[in-house]
Design an enzyme around this catalytic site. Sequence first.
Site, PDB file in Angstrom:
ATOM      1  N   ASP A 166      43.202  45.068  68.946  1.00  0.00           N
ATOM      2  CA  ASP A 166      42.546  44.372  69.834  1.00  0.00           C
ATOM      3  C   ASP A 166      43.083  44.785  71.092  1.00  0.00           C
ATOM      4  O   ASP A 166      44.552  44.108  71.568  1.00  0.00           O
ATOM      5  CB  ASP A 166      42.383  43.195  69.675  1.00  0.00           C
ATOM      6  CG  ASP A 166      41.687  42.395  70.792  1.00  0.00           C
ATOM      7  OD1 ASP A 166      41.017  43.012  71.702  1.00  0.00           O
ATOM      8  OD2 ASP A 166      41.870  41.020  71.025  1.00  0.00           O
ATOM      9  N   ASP A 196      40.326  39.643  73.365  1.00  0.00           N
ATOM     10  CA  ASP A 196      39.263  38.650  73.105  1.00  0.00           C
ATOM     11  C   ASP A 196      39.277  38.575  71.270  1.00  0.00           C
ATOM     12  O   ASP A 196      38.271  37.986  70.895  1.00  0.00           O
ATOM     13  CB  ASP A 196      37.947  39.395  73.628  1.00  0.00           C
ATOM     14  CG  ASP A 196      37.473  40.690  72.752  1.00  0.00           C
ATOM     15  OD1 ASP A 196      38.500  41.206  71.805  1.00  0.00           O
ATOM     16  OD2 ASP A 196      36.539  41.434  73.185  1.00  0.00           O
ATOM     17  N   ASP A 247      29.495  56.414  61.525  1.00  0.00           N
ATOM     18  CA  ASP A 247      28.809  55.533  60.318  1.00  0.00           C
ATOM     19  C   ASP A 247      27.323  55.927  60.620  1.00  0.00           C
ATOM     20  O   ASP A 247      26.958  55.409  61.854  1.00  0.00           O
ATOM     21  CB  ASP A 247      29.056  54.381  60.313  1.00  0.00           C
ATOM     22  CG  ASP A 247      29.252  53.740  58.929  1.00  0.00           C
ATOM     23  OD1 ASP A 247      28.099  54.062  58.245  1.00  0.00           O
ATOM     24  OD2 ASP A 247      30.374  53.277  58.415  1.00  0.00           O
ATOM     25  N   ASP A 280      25.331  55.464  55.247  1.00  0.00           N
ATOM     26  CA  ASP A 280      25.355  54.059  54.892  1.00  0.00           C
ATOM     27  C   ASP A 280      24.183  54.274  53.503  1.00  0.00           C
ATOM     28  O   ASP A 280      22.919  54.376  53.877  1.00  0.00           O
ATOM     29  CB  ASP A 280      25.042  52.935  55.763  1.00  0.00           C
ATOM     30  CG  ASP A 280      25.313  51.794  55.318  1.00  0.00           C
ATOM     31  OD1 ASP A 280      26.258  51.464  55.041  1.00  0.00           O
ATOM     32  OD2 ASP A 280      24.559  50.711  55.410  1.00  0.00           O
ATOM     33  N   GLU A 293      27.013  57.232  51.002  1.00  0.00           N
ATOM     34  CA  GLU A 293      27.425  56.070  50.462  1.00  0.00           C
ATOM     35  C   GLU A 293      26.090  55.819  49.543  1.00  0.00           C
ATOM     36  O   GLU A 293      25.043  55.859  49.959  1.00  0.00           O
ATOM     37  CB  GLU A 293      27.453  55.212  51.370  1.00  0.00           C
ATOM     38  CG  GLU A 293      28.093  53.827  50.312  1.00  0.00           C
ATOM     39  CD  GLU A 293      27.673  52.364  51.000  1.00  0.00           C
ATOM     40  OE1 GLU A 293      28.393  51.295  50.720  1.00  0.00           O
ATOM     41  OE2 GLU A 293      26.836  52.217  51.602  1.00  0.00           O
ATOM     42  N   HIS A 298      35.714  48.415  53.317  1.00  0.00           N
ATOM     43  CA  HIS A 298      35.603  47.330  53.927  1.00  0.00           C
ATOM     44  C   HIS A 298      34.598  46.286  53.057  1.00  0.00           C
ATOM     45  O   HIS A 298      34.363  45.587  53.612  1.00  0.00           O
ATOM     46  CB  HIS A 298      35.100  47.671  55.352  1.00  0.00           C
ATOM     47  CG  HIS A 298      33.720  48.162  55.275  1.00  0.00           C
ATOM     48  ND1 HIS A 298      33.509  49.575  54.751  1.00  0.00           N
ATOM     49  CD2 HIS A 298      32.253  47.670  55.469  1.00  0.00           C
ATOM     50  CE1 HIS A 298      32.168  49.855  54.644  1.00  0.00           C
ATOM     51  NE2 HIS A 298      31.425  48.721  55.151  1.00  0.00           N
ATOM     52  N   ASP A 299      34.308  46.876  51.996  1.00  0.00           N
ATOM     53  CA  ASP A 299      33.121  46.142  51.068  1.00  0.00           C
ATOM     54  C   ASP A 299      33.945  45.579  49.766  1.00  0.00           C
ATOM     55  O   ASP A 299      33.511  44.843  48.880  1.00  0.00           O
ATOM     56  CB  ASP A 299      32.107  46.913  50.717  1.00  0.00           C
ATOM     57  CG  ASP A 299      31.243  47.261  51.851  1.00  0.00           C
ATOM     58  OD1 ASP A 299      31.132  46.330  52.692  1.00  0.00           O
ATOM     59  OD2 ASP A 299      30.475  48.445  51.659  1.00  0.00           O
TER      60      ASP A 299
HETATM   61  C1  GLC Z   1      26.798  49.289  53.023  1.00  0.00           C
HETATM   62  C2  GLC Z   1      27.985  48.981  53.930  1.00  0.00           C
HETATM   63  C3  GLC Z   1      28.276  47.426  54.033  1.00  0.00           C
HETATM   64  C4  GLC Z   1      26.908  46.879  54.234  1.00  0.00           C
HETATM   65  C5  GLC Z   1      25.608  47.386  53.749  1.00  0.00           C
HETATM   66  C6  GLC Z   1      24.309  47.438  54.542  1.00  0.00           C
HETATM   67  O1  GLC Z   1      27.236  49.039  51.624  1.00  0.00           O
HETATM   68  O2  GLC Z   1      29.143  49.564  53.350  1.00  0.00           O
HETATM   69  O3  GLC Z   1      29.202  46.980  54.526  1.00  0.00           O
HETATM   70  O4  GLC Z   1      26.750  45.460  54.347  1.00  0.00           O
HETATM   71  O5  GLC Z   1      25.623  48.995  53.369  1.00  0.00           O
HETATM   72  O6  GLC Z   1      24.151  48.056  55.551  1.00  0.00           O
END
Ligand code: GLC
Length: 550
Positions: free
Chosen positions: A23, A27, A100, A196, A249, A319-320
Amino acid sequence: MAVDREWWQEAVVYQIYAQSFNDSDGDGVGDLPGITAKVDYLDELGVDVVWLTPVYDSPLADNGYDIRDYRSIHGDYGTMEDWERLRDALHARDLRLVMDLVVNHTSDEHEWFERSRRREGKYEDYYYWREEPPNDWESLWGDSAWTYDEERGEYYLHLFDVKQPDLNWRNPDVRADIYEMMRWWLEKGIDGFRMDVINLVGKPDPIPEDPDGPRWGGDHFATHETAHEFIREMDDEVLSEYDVMTVGETPRVSVDDARKFTTEDGLDMVFQFEHMHVDQHPEDPWARTEFDLREFKRIMSRWQTGLGQGWNSVYLGNHDQPRTVSRFGDDGEYRTESAKALATFLLTLGGTPFLYQGDEIGMTNVPFDTLDEHRDVWTHDEIEAALDTGRIDSFDEIADQVNYWSRDNARSPMQWTAAENAGFTAGEPWIKVNPNFPEINVAAARGDRDSVLYYYRDLIAVRAEHDAIIYGDYSQIAAENDDVFAYTRTLDGERVLVVIDFVGRAGRFALPDGVEREGLELLVANYGIADPDPTEIDLRPWEARVYHDE
Ligand code: GLC
């Protein structure tokens, strides 16, 4: 054999979760200038590509995976000029930038959805609208996948949060708008897209009633044949004109579908999920099953060898997912050794490695004390649904499991220094900082030649120097061993042998007959080694060794 080289096959990708990286303005939320300030750090680490999670304008219901405007930057992260400065700073150091692409759904605040709910012209069919829910599908997070919209007087489909309506890809206008937006970003000089949940864009027509079957709507059709068609079209119309990298993904994807995506449909690679399910209960998303290394080896080996001419991706966290070292390693006594062992694995398999921010210093899961400390919409939606349906009476019943699986484990701020808030922000961080930051942080890692960070740097450099690691054939050895993951990577005369104690208890490992041991020299290891002979190794907990001959 001459190898057919592609820059994205030789690259190591570093994933930045923008909210939580750095950051710059106090904020409490990470931002683009904060990332630009760390480009030297990325360069030093030796990674080649940055994948930036969504920074677009968004109401942030799902931390930006709910996009309101594809062509502008959310104020929390800065401005388009800040984004351009980041792009230029990366390019100036030969780092590439992958954005993304979230096009299975938009935000319900996107102009397309607002016009669709008003049945305006071509937008009327931009989403899946039904007078009555045609089935009882649930969204991934436990509530109904169909929500009634007052203004339109109909239900719309959302496989994720109620604020993430699914776009109707069968409508050619939708696809044309998406392709135009992709071109717009490509013309701004980006180097690719991480797409995604891209295998969910193809949905059956009509949407089936499916009275039985899995609870999550996505499970009823991922991967539908139209997903292949749409992605091929996207490649023909847009991607084939640019030298960019694409990674889809693709939840629930099979090896066969992945091969098709990567050999026929134009994607460079996909993220498969099978290894992410290895310790997850198939019916209860919060339950954790015991990690079975043999099963894990079977899965990884199938993906190493099953794609034919297609290319693989390799990841252990993002991140998931929970933190890599907390999940697959030992975040206690052997944190450093196991983080290095996992690094060895990530960087010596076939396929482009994706390294998630913080894993390079061995960041761990976060000790969450209350539900309030969780920020993720998924956690809150799931718990609400579980309470509503009486599956649980209180959060406390499943607190340990939730704390383990929570996506917020990976979303806690990057730990830069031992100063307040881990040096992430001068303000109030949007999400809890892991209290272990005084010990685990970049500054400390930089001051210690034996740190996980240096090990990553060394290994990334080694990878770049050895074609066998990038392009070599994979062959598993000692498949029946319950503790050790071992394999060779071979290209022409060059051979790399990797031996990893993957459970922290291996003991003696004998190289099986048939594996030529002559000429093997030690290349990298996560422990000091007195006797480099690979024939019989007394492996210490989480020991990893990489040998090489030429
Ligand atoms: C993918 C992303 C995830 C998101 C989901 C819906 O799995 O990596 O973070 O919540 O898609 O967009």
